[in-house]
Every structure is written in structure tokens, then in C-alpha cells.
Design a protein around this motif. Structure first.
Motif, PDB file in Angstrom:
ATOM      1  N   PHE A  93       0.731  -1.090  -0.018  1.00  0.00           N
ATOM      2  CA  PHE A  93      -0.045  -0.172   0.017  1.00  0.00           C
ATOM      3  C   PHE A  93       0.892   1.315   0.106  1.00  0.00           C
ATOM      4  O   PHE A  93       0.202   2.513   0.341  1.00  0.00           O
ATOM      5  N   VAL A  94       1.953   1.179  -0.258  1.00  0.00           N
ATOM      6  CA  VAL A  94       3.125   2.371  -0.329  1.00  0.00           C
ATOM      7  C   VAL A  94       3.069   2.966  -1.670  1.00  0.00           C
ATOM      8  O   VAL A  94       3.342   2.263  -2.470  1.00  0.00           O
ATOM      9  N   PRO A  95       2.559   4.017  -1.641  1.00  0.00           N
ATOM     10  CA  PRO A  95       2.576   4.698  -3.085  1.00  0.00           C
ATOM     11  C   PRO A  95       3.827   5.359  -3.665  1.00  0.00           C
ATOM     12  O   PRO A  95       4.696   5.608  -2.733  1.00  0.00           O
ATOM     13  N   ALA A 147       2.414   9.532  -7.185  1.00  0.00           N
ATOM     14  CA  ALA A 147       1.094   9.503  -6.641  1.00  0.00           C
ATOM     15  C   ALA A 147       0.635  10.501  -5.403  1.00  0.00           C
ATOM     16  O   ALA A 147      -0.162  10.938  -5.497  1.00  0.00           O
ATOM     17  N   VAL A 148       1.706  10.433  -4.453  1.00  0.00           N
ATOM     18  CA  VAL A 148       1.737  11.242  -3.383  1.00  0.00           C
ATOM     19  C   VAL A 148       1.781  12.857  -3.979  1.00  0.00           C
ATOM     20  O   VAL A 148       1.016  13.589  -3.170  1.00  0.00           O
ATOM     21  N   ALA A 149       2.708  13.317  -4.711  1.00  0.00           N
ATOM     22  CA  ALA A 149       2.557  14.580  -5.268  1.00  0.00           C
ATOM     23  C   ALA A 149       1.167  14.897  -5.825  1.00  0.00           C
ATOM     24  O   ALA A 149       0.957  16.093  -5.664  1.00  0.00           O
ATOM     25  N   ILE A 170       6.493  13.085   5.693  1.00  0.00           N
ATOM     26  CA  ILE A 170       5.413  12.704   4.834  1.00  0.00           C
ATOM     27  C   ILE A 170       4.943  11.284   4.928  1.00  0.00           C
ATOM     28  O   ILE A 170       6.074  10.551   4.994  1.00  0.00           O
ATOM     29  N   GLU A 171       3.885  10.469   5.524  1.00  0.00           N
ATOM     30  CA  GLU A 171       3.638   9.341   5.347  1.00  0.00           C
ATOM     31  C   GLU A 171       2.374   9.109   4.647  1.00  0.00           C
ATOM     32  O   GLU A 171       1.232   9.865   4.836  1.00  0.00           O
ATOM     33  N   ALA A 172       2.325   8.385   3.571  1.00  0.00           N
ATOM     34  CA  ALA A 172       1.176   8.284   2.945  1.00  0.00           C
ATOM     35  C   ALA A 172       0.764   6.631   2.768  1.00  0.00           C
ATOM     36  O   ALA A 172       1.693   5.828   2.621  1.00  0.00           O
ATOM     37  N   LYS A 173      -0.602   6.356   2.435  1.00  0.00           N
ATOM     38  CA  LYS A 173      -0.900   4.985   2.270  1.00  0.00           C
ATOM     39  C   LYS A 173      -2.144   5.020   1.193  1.00  0.00           C
ATOM     40  O   LYS A 173      -3.274   5.799   1.411  1.00  0.00           O
ATOM     41  N   PHE A 174      -2.123   4.332   0.218  1.00  0.00           N
ATOM     42  CA  PHE A 174      -2.949   3.989  -0.605  1.00  0.00           C
ATOM     43  C   PHE A 174      -3.407   2.788  -0.816  1.00  0.00           C
ATOM     44  O   PHE A 174      -2.964   2.002  -1.327  1.00  0.00           O
ATOM     45  N   LYS A 175      -4.552   2.359   0.040  1.00  0.00           N
ATOM     46  CA  LYS A 175      -5.038   1.185   0.095  1.00  0.00           C
ATOM     47  C   LYS A 175      -5.961   1.034  -1.125  1.00  0.00           C
ATOM     48  O   LYS A 175      -7.388   1.128  -0.799  1.00  0.00           O
ATOM     49  N   LEU A 176      -5.742   0.371  -2.016  1.00  0.00           N
ATOM     50  CA  LEU A 176      -6.468   0.125  -3.467  1.00  0.00           C
ATOM     51  C   LEU A 176      -6.772  -1.315  -3.904  1.00  0.00           C
ATOM     52  O   LEU A 176      -6.626  -1.535  -4.990  1.00  0.00           O
ATOM     53  N   SER A 177      -6.804  -2.188  -3.099  1.00  0.00           N
ATOM     54  CA  SER A 177      -6.986  -3.514  -3.484  1.00  0.00           C
ATOM     55  C   SER A 177      -5.835  -4.227  -3.923  1.00  0.00           C
ATOM     56  O   SER A 177      -5.753  -5.131  -4.634  1.00  0.00           O
ATOM     57  N   GLN A 178      -4.547  -3.690  -3.727  1.00  0.00           N
ATOM     58  CA  GLN A 178      -3.358  -4.175  -4.432  1.00  0.00           C
ATOM     59  C   GLN A 178      -2.938  -5.287  -3.849  1.00  0.00           C
ATOM     60  O   GLN A 178      -2.198  -6.002  -4.520  1.00  0.00           O
ATOM     61  N   ALA A 218      -2.912  10.799   3.441  1.00  0.00           N
ATOM     62  CA  ALA A 218      -1.458  11.289   3.659  1.00  0.00           C
ATOM     63  C   ALA A 218      -1.437  12.097   4.978  1.00  0.00           C
ATOM     64  O   ALA A 218      -2.477  12.884   5.208  1.00  0.00           O
ATOM     65  N   HIS A 219      -0.406  11.553   5.661  1.00  0.00           N
ATOM     66  CA  HIS A 219      -0.223  12.170   6.917  1.00  0.00           C
ATOM     67  C   HIS A 219       1.128  13.219   6.898  1.00  0.00           C
ATOM     68  O   HIS A 219       1.934  12.819   6.696  1.00  0.00           O
ATOM     69  N   LEU A 220       0.884  14.600   7.177  1.00  0.00           N
ATOM     70  CA  LEU A 220       2.041  15.344   7.013  1.00  0.00           C
ATOM     71  C   LEU A 220       2.398  16.012   8.396  1.00  0.00           C
ATOM     72  O   LEU A 220       1.379  16.522   8.904  1.00  0.00           O
TER      73      LEU A 220
END
Length: 212
Positions: A7-9, A13-15, A168-176, A107-109
Motif C-alpha cells: 500500500f506504499v504509493p 502519486a503522493v505529489a 510525510i507518510e502516505a497510504k494508498f489502500k486500493l486492493s493491491q 497522507a499524514h504530514l
């Protein structure tokens, strides 16, 4: 934030998420306890801020800006999110070992919160925010459309805040973590539920995987 490897983008993607933010949650820890405010902010990366900054404003009567922050402040940015039914998975028909979940982008900044009790600073920010959200409209509203005295009074009622980002910590949980067939089922199911933005986010992951 707990972020499993799948789930790491990537940085692009974060930008893209940060470039398109609207309203976010500003969270601070204070001696009186945690405080949170939902507010629109702008993200950019000026010289001298390698992780960027977030700028927004609070109502003067909202005393979050007055309370000293214990440690760092946190801004929570949210992208699309939606419920995912196990009935959409192709693997449900194969073995039935499926459960519901929730897909989301966030994303947590973290960083230092700087207060700008300065009408000029706040006025420039208000114009930027307005231009950002009015651009593209057939008849965009401008700050100059309102009487100057009225705007001056409104600016006195707000205070600027700036988060100088250090992490910055980001998480893209998209069924990967599902098979391609399951992911295609999720895309179809989300569209069927009307969650089109969440569906297209998953579709983007499917396409990215196909391009690898």
C-alpha cells in the motif's frame, strides 16, 4: 501510520494527491488535550522547504492557533475512500474466503505550525485559495468583487497558519493485495455503488501493474 509494503504509493502519486487537496484536518496536541479543525489548505514546495508546506487560515475565535503545540502538528489529507464488498471478488466463487474491507487514500504530514497574524499574509493566501477553487468556472468570483471594507473586516476575523512539513507518510489502500481479477471486480462494484472516484483510483493501480 501503519503502511504495509503493497500500500506504499510512489512519489508521483503522493505529489498528485497533495497538489489536489481541498479541505484537510489540522490536528495539534496541547496541554488541554488534542484539538482538530477542518480547513482548506494549499500545498507547495518553495525553496528552503524540501518537504513542502501547507497554508490555510482559522477563525480568530478558534483558539487552536493560540494554544502552544506539544511536539509537531499533523495535517491529515484524504483522497477517495469507499466500502468494498467481498461479493465483488472473483475469488469469492472459488473458495469463499473473503471479507469486507475499506479502500482509501490518505497522507499524514507532520511539521512545525507557524501562526501568521498578519492581514497582508492572510489576504494573499485568501486570494490564492479563491483563485485555486474559482479557476475553471464560467464566471469565477474574485476577492475584488466584494467591497474592500468588507474584505478588510473579514480578514481581521481570521488568522493564518502554516505547516512547515518535516515528514510525510502516505497510504494508498486500493486492493493491491488482491488478484487482478478481484481488483477488476472491485472497480466494477464501486462504479455500481456510485463511488466513481474510488473506482478510478483502483483502476489506476490495475493499469500501473499492467505496465510494469
Amino acid at each position: 501510520m501503519y503502511v504495509p509494503a503493497h500500500f506504499v504509493p510512489d512519489d508521483a502519486a503522493v505529489a498528485e494527491l497533495l497538489a489536489g487537496i481541498g479541505a484537510v484536518d489540522l490536528v495539534t496536541a496541547t496541554e488541554q488535550g488534542p484539538v482538530a479543525t477542518l480547513l482548506p489548505m494549499l500545498y507547495d514546495r518553495p525553496d528552503g522547504a524540501p518537504h513542502g508546506r501547507l497554508r490555510g487560515h482559522l477563525a480568530r475565535n478558534n483558539d487552536q492557533w493560540r494554544r502552544p503545540v506539544l511536539g509537531q502538528a499533523l495535517v491529515i489529507v484524504r483522497g477517495p475512500d469507499a466500502y468494498v464488498s467481498p461479493s465483488w471478488y472473483a475469488t469469492k466463487a472459488e473458495h469463499g474466503r473473503t471479507v469486507p474491507t475499506w479502500n482509501y487514500v490518505t497522507a499524514h504530514l507532520y511539521g512545525e505550525l507557524v501562526v501568521h497574524d498578519d492581514p497582508a499574509w492572510v489576504g494573499a493566501l485568501v486570494r490564492e485559495l479563491t483563485d485555486r477553487h474559482e479557476s475553471g468556472r464560467a464566471h469565477p468570483w474574485s476577492v475584488d468583487d466584494a467591497p474592500a471594507a468588507y474584505i478588510a473586516g473579514q480578514l481581521r476575523a481570521i488568522v493564518g497558519v502554516e505547516l512547515v512539513v518535516t515528514r510525510i507518510e502516505a497510504k494508498f489502500k486500493l486492493s493491491q493485495n488482491r488478484s487482478d481479477a478481484d481488483m477488476r471486480g472491485v472497480v466494477s462494484g464501486l462504479h455500481g455503488d456510485g463511488a466513481h472516484t474510488a473506482a478510478e483510483a483502483v483502476r489506476g493501480v490495475v493499469r500501473a501493474g499492467a505496465d510494469d
